[in-house]
Design an enzyme around this catalytic site. Structure first.
Site, PDB file in Angstrom:
ATOM      1  N   LEU A  41     -28.364  34.263   1.842  1.00 32.42           N
ATOM      2  CA  LEU A  41     -28.949  33.516   0.710  1.00 32.42           C
ATOM      3  C   LEU A  41     -28.800  34.239  -0.625  1.00 32.42           C
ATOM      4  O   LEU A  41     -29.704  34.194  -1.462  1.00 32.42           O
ATOM      5  CB  LEU A  41     -30.423  33.175   0.988  1.00 32.42           C
ATOM      6  CG  LEU A  41     -30.657  32.289   2.223  1.00 32.42           C
ATOM      7  CD1 LEU A  41     -32.145  32.126   2.485  1.00 32.42           C
ATOM      8  CD2 LEU A  41     -30.002  30.927   2.042  1.00 32.42           C
ATOM      9  N   CYS A  72     -32.967  28.707   7.378  1.00 30.59           N
ATOM     10  CA  CYS A  72     -31.802  29.574   7.461  1.00 30.59           C
ATOM     11  C   CYS A  72     -32.024  30.710   8.455  1.00 30.59           C
ATOM     12  O   CYS A  72     -33.028  31.411   8.387  1.00 30.59           O
ATOM     13  CB  CYS A  72     -31.458  30.149   6.104  1.00 30.59           C
ATOM     14  SG  CYS A  72     -29.924  31.064   6.165  1.00 30.59           S
ATOM     15  N   THR A  87     -27.413  25.998  10.169  1.00 29.87           N
ATOM     16  CA  THR A  87     -26.476  26.636  11.098  1.00 29.87           C
ATOM     17  C   THR A  87     -27.158  27.038  12.412  1.00 29.87           C
ATOM     18  O   THR A  87     -28.367  27.245  12.473  1.00 29.87           O
ATOM     19  CB  THR A  87     -25.854  27.883  10.450  1.00 29.87           C
ATOM     20  OG1 THR A  87     -26.908  28.714   9.977  1.00 29.87           O
ATOM     21  CG2 THR A  87     -24.935  27.515   9.311  1.00 29.87           C
ATOM     22  N   GLY A 110     -20.643  19.993  11.142  1.00 27.50           N
ATOM     23  CA  GLY A 110     -19.293  19.802  11.660  1.00 27.50           C
ATOM     24  C   GLY A 110     -18.571  18.558  11.208  1.00 27.50           C
ATOM     25  O   GLY A 110     -17.551  18.193  11.800  1.00 27.50           O
ATOM     26  N   GLY A 139     -20.337  20.422   4.779  1.00 27.70           N
ATOM     27  CA  GLY A 139     -20.411  21.808   4.343  1.00 27.70           C
ATOM     28  C   GLY A 139     -19.109  22.545   4.524  1.00 27.70           C
ATOM     29  O   GLY A 139     -18.228  22.544   3.650  1.00 27.70           O
ATOM     30  N   THR A 140     -18.948  23.155   5.699  1.00 26.41           N
ATOM     31  CA  THR A 140     -17.794  24.004   5.989  1.00 26.41           C
ATOM     32  C   THR A 140     -16.467  23.337   5.635  1.00 26.41           C
ATOM     33  O   THR A 140     -15.561  23.989   5.112  1.00 26.41           O
ATOM     34  CB  THR A 140     -17.828  24.380   7.493  1.00 26.41           C
ATOM     35  OG1 THR A 140     -19.065  25.062   7.732  1.00 26.41           O
ATOM     36  CG2 THR A 140     -16.685  25.289   7.873  1.00 26.41           C
TER      37      THR A 140
HETATM   38  C1  FMN Z   1     -21.033  30.034   3.910  1.00 23.49           C
HETATM   39  C2  FMN Z   1     -22.218  29.157   4.121  1.00 23.49           C
HETATM   40  C3  FMN Z   1     -23.341  29.320   3.309  1.00 23.49           C
HETATM   41  C4  FMN Z   1     -24.466  28.509   3.505  1.00 23.49           C
HETATM   42  N1  FMN Z   1     -25.546  28.675   2.673  1.00 23.49           N
HETATM   43  C5  FMN Z   1     -26.621  27.848   2.804  1.00 23.49           C
HETATM   44  C6  FMN Z   1     -27.715  27.943   1.911  1.00 23.49           C
HETATM   45  O1  FMN Z   1     -27.729  28.724   0.941  1.00 23.49           O
HETATM   46  N2  FMN Z   1     -28.772  27.116   2.130  1.00 23.49           N
HETATM   47  C7  FMN Z   1     -28.811  26.202   3.151  1.00 23.49           C
HETATM   48  O2  FMN Z   1     -29.793  25.459   3.299  1.00 23.49           O
HETATM   49  N3  FMN Z   1     -27.758  26.073   4.002  1.00 23.49           N
HETATM   50  C8  FMN Z   1     -26.675  26.869   3.847  1.00 23.49           C
HETATM   51  N4  FMN Z   1     -25.599  26.724   4.710  1.00 23.49           N
HETATM   52  C9  FMN Z   1     -25.676  25.739   5.807  1.00 23.49           C
HETATM   53  C10 FMN Z   1     -24.998  24.410   5.452  1.00 23.49           C
HETATM   54  O3  FMN Z   1     -25.628  23.793   4.339  1.00 23.49           O
HETATM   55  C11 FMN Z   1     -25.020  23.432   6.654  1.00 23.49           C
HETATM   56  O4  FMN Z   1     -26.372  23.190   7.030  1.00 23.49           O
HETATM   57  C12 FMN Z   1     -24.283  23.975   7.883  1.00 23.49           C
HETATM   58  O5  FMN Z   1     -23.169  24.738   7.504  1.00 23.49           O
HETATM   59  C13 FMN Z   1     -23.836  22.869   8.837  1.00 23.49           C
HETATM   60  O6  FMN Z   1     -22.939  21.969   8.231  1.00 23.49           O
HETATM   61  P1  FMN Z   1     -21.312  22.127   8.326  1.00 23.49           P
HETATM   62  O7  FMN Z   1     -20.974  22.289   9.761  1.00 23.49           O
HETATM   63  O8  FMN Z   1     -20.768  20.855   7.713  1.00 23.49           O
HETATM   64  O9  FMN Z   1     -20.965  23.327   7.517  1.00 23.49           O
HETATM   65  C14 FMN Z   1     -24.467  27.512   4.521  1.00 23.49           C
HETATM   66  C15 FMN Z   1     -23.322  27.360   5.322  1.00 23.49           C
HETATM   67  C16 FMN Z   1     -22.207  28.137   5.131  1.00 23.49           C
HETATM   68  C17 FMN Z   1     -20.992  27.908   6.003  1.00 23.49           C
END
Ligand code: FMN
Length: 314
Positions: free
Chosen positions: A74, A131, A194, A245, A266-267
């Protein structure tokens, strides 16, 4: 006339169901020259805390099994710099602007939100209470439904803006936490953050990120995310924003069928920053082909033999 992709999340409406996820879209201002923000229903900023956070030591990001493990911790500029430097640029961005808030104690959530209230152009808040990377706070908030309810209730008293509570997948059942956030006054819920994961370099026998475990994201977590969204959908009546995902238009459709009113990506944005525009086009194409008038008709349309069956693993 309302667009076919228009969705309502309680009092807040979005022109597209595609929202950029926290931590994957900077503070919302960095991407405007890379991809037009109007293709997004909205974005969620990197989580903001009361003071500047350095985050975890490197290495804090590794690619693994078609996904990512991160332990960014964070890292962020803190609310003061955010309000002075970033938020003034928000009114110029034609999309919904949601500010994510992450803190170590409840009082700090209240204070960060109180300070954000002075900034214009913010449409709502996402409370990151899930988180898995921060040693203090973070995880504990959303793993305890009573704490979740109290936290949301306290923040609710500080603002009339729209509040979304972001839940952790790292619990056996998300329903108690979802109900608690709703009872505390959340306008919407978002999930999943995550999944706790780990990667090891077998040659050096060292963990591939410095904190040893981190947060797993990307396509491999989609089945977990769908199950959690389904569990939450059956537990509450506030709208749900699903994520985990998503890379294709049919992923979006699947999340909406199991109960999400909108989604976050996200990713996938790290690889394809222009993905939201492509997804919108493909979703419109799908609606035409299927003869569906509005995408929102899909929400919760899963066909099951038992209305609220939640399978138990064998
Ligand atoms: C590099 C990275 C940084 C992230 N930072 C935050 C964050 O600051 N706050 C938050 O709530 N989620 C954060 N996440 C989580 C994403 O918002 C999301 O919940 C999670 O990656 C699942 O979605 P995805 O599979 O589409 O990435 C982060 C994810 C990644 C990969």
């Amino acid at each position: 006339m309302q667009s076919k992709l228009h969705v309502n999340l309680g009092s807040l409406s979005f022109e597209s169901p595609i929202v950029a996820a926290s931590g994957c879209y900077g503070y919302g201002i960095e991407y405007k020259d890379v991809a037009d923000p109007r293709h997004l229903g909205g974005f969620v900023t990197k989580s903001i805390s009361l003071t500047r956070w350095k985050g975890n030591p490197p290495p804090r990001l590794t690619e693994v099994g078609h996904g990512l493990i991160n332990s960014i911790g964070l890292a962020n500029m803190g609310v003061e710099e955010f309000v002075n430097e970033v938020a003034p640029q928000f009114p110029a961005l034609q999309t919904r602007k949601i500010v994510s808030v992450a803190c170590k104690v409840m009082e700090e959530y209240e204070e960060v939100v109180a300070r954000l209230e002075d900034a214009e152009g913010i449409d709502g808040y996402e409370l990151n209470i899930s988180c898995p990377n921060v040693k203090e706070g973070g995880m504990a908030f959303s793993q305890n439904p009573a704490v979740t309810e109290e936290l949301v209730r306290r923040v609710r008293k500080r603002t009339n803006r729209w509040i979304m509570a972001k839940l952790t997948p790292n619990v056996a059942d998300v329903a108690p936490g979802a109900k608690a956030a709703e009872a505390g006054g959340a306008d919407a819920l978002s999930l999943i953050n995550t999944v706790v994961g780990m990667a090891v370099d077998w040659k050096s026998r060292r963990p591939r990120i410095a904190t040893v475990t981190g947060g797993y994201s990307g396509p491999p977590i989609k089945p977990i995310a769908l199950a959690k969204v389904w569990q939450a959908y059956n537990a509450v009546s506030v709208p749900i924003v699903g994520m985990g995902g998503i890379t294709t238009w049919s992923d979006v459709v699947e999340f909406m069928i199991v109960g999400a009113s909108a989604v976050q990506v996200g990713t996938a944005l790290y690889a394809v920053p222009g993905l939201p525009e492509k997804l919108n086009k493909e979703l419109l194409n799908y609606l035409d082909q299927e003869g569906i008038k509005y995408l929102s008709e899909l929400v919760g349309s899963l066909k099951t033999d038992r209305a609220a069956s939640v399978g138990v693993p064998s």
